[in-house]
Design an enzyme around this catalytic site. Sequence first.
Site, PDB file in Angstrom:
ATOM      1  N   ASP A  45       0.772  -0.953  -0.246  1.00 34.95           N
ATOM      2  CA  ASP A  45       0.125  -0.044   0.040  1.00 34.95           C
ATOM      3  C   ASP A  45       0.949   1.264  -0.101  1.00 34.95           C
ATOM      4  O   ASP A  45       1.259   1.764   1.042  1.00 34.95           O
ATOM      5  CB  ASP A  45      -1.028   0.145   1.264  1.00 34.95           C
ATOM      6  CG  ASP A  45      -1.769   1.426   1.363  1.00 34.95           C
ATOM      7  OD1 ASP A  45      -2.105   1.744   0.179  1.00 34.95           O
ATOM      8  OD2 ASP A  45      -1.924   1.659   2.297  1.00 34.95           O
ATOM      9  N   GLU A  48      -1.232  -1.667  -5.054  1.00 36.50           N
ATOM     10  CA  GLU A  48      -2.628  -0.937  -4.986  1.00 36.50           C
ATOM     11  C   GLU A  48      -2.285   0.345  -6.016  1.00 36.50           C
ATOM     12  O   GLU A  48      -1.508   1.005  -5.989  1.00 36.50           O
ATOM     13  CB  GLU A  48      -2.995  -0.065  -3.667  1.00 36.50           C
ATOM     14  CG  GLU A  48      -4.302   0.363  -3.815  1.00 36.50           C
ATOM     15  CD  GLU A  48      -4.771   0.699  -2.458  1.00 36.50           C
ATOM     16  OE1 GLU A  48      -5.580   1.834  -2.469  1.00 36.50           O
ATOM     17  OE2 GLU A  48      -4.513   0.132  -1.417  1.00 36.50           O
ATOM     18  N   ASP A  88      -1.996   0.414   7.692  1.00 38.18           N
ATOM     19  CA  ASP A  88      -1.219   0.544   6.294  1.00 38.18           C
ATOM     20  C   ASP A  88      -0.915  -0.696   6.011  1.00 38.18           C
ATOM     21  O   ASP A  88      -0.795  -1.349   5.061  1.00 38.18           O
ATOM     22  CB  ASP A  88      -0.349   1.529   6.409  1.00 38.18           C
ATOM     23  CG  ASP A  88      -0.518   3.048   6.574  1.00 38.18           C
ATOM     24  OD1 ASP A  88      -1.049   3.367   5.464  1.00 38.18           O
ATOM     25  OD2 ASP A  88      -0.032   3.603   7.531  1.00 38.18           O
TER      26      ASP A  88
END
Length: 182
Positions: free
Chosen positions: A7, A67, A139
């Site tokens: 991420d 992502e 996260d």
Amino acid sequence: MRVLGIDPGLRRTGFGVIDAEGMRLRYVASGTIVVPPALALPERLKVILDNLREVARETRPDVAALEIVFLNTNPASTLLLGQARGAALCALADSALDVHEYTALQIKKAVMGTGRAAKEQVQMMVQRLLSLDGTPAPDSADALACAICHAHVGPLHDKLDRLGTAAQLGSRPRLRNGRLVG
């Protein structure tokens, strides 16, 4: 298959590593790379690059899932996030990993069954799917969710790609009116 999920973020980059065997998932490692905001941009990107290289070296993943950056209302923020994402991609390329990219909507659908889930719901589902003792940090949870998404969806995409039908089915994200759709 060992999957490294990422991420990306310029201030905080989450990472999560899982082992996937069919539909069986096992937690390996996760964490958050906290980048000191006082550093100049090139040094901040180097922190992300160096730390993700180390994570890949230590955990030895077979594949990576990242992502896709969303379009923000603030163009400067979007550009900075894109640079952090670029540092992550460089670390993965340097580690000779195949990278698969997923939108936040695709990740939430794969983990929760709906793209409208709240962050807290994703954290709780990641905890449940990986049988974790506690709720992972936001996260880390997002990175683990990205890895779980690839574990569930990636093999199907690979099979469709081999059959040459993935593009016809629209299984990869694409741009529509300047926005990513999945």
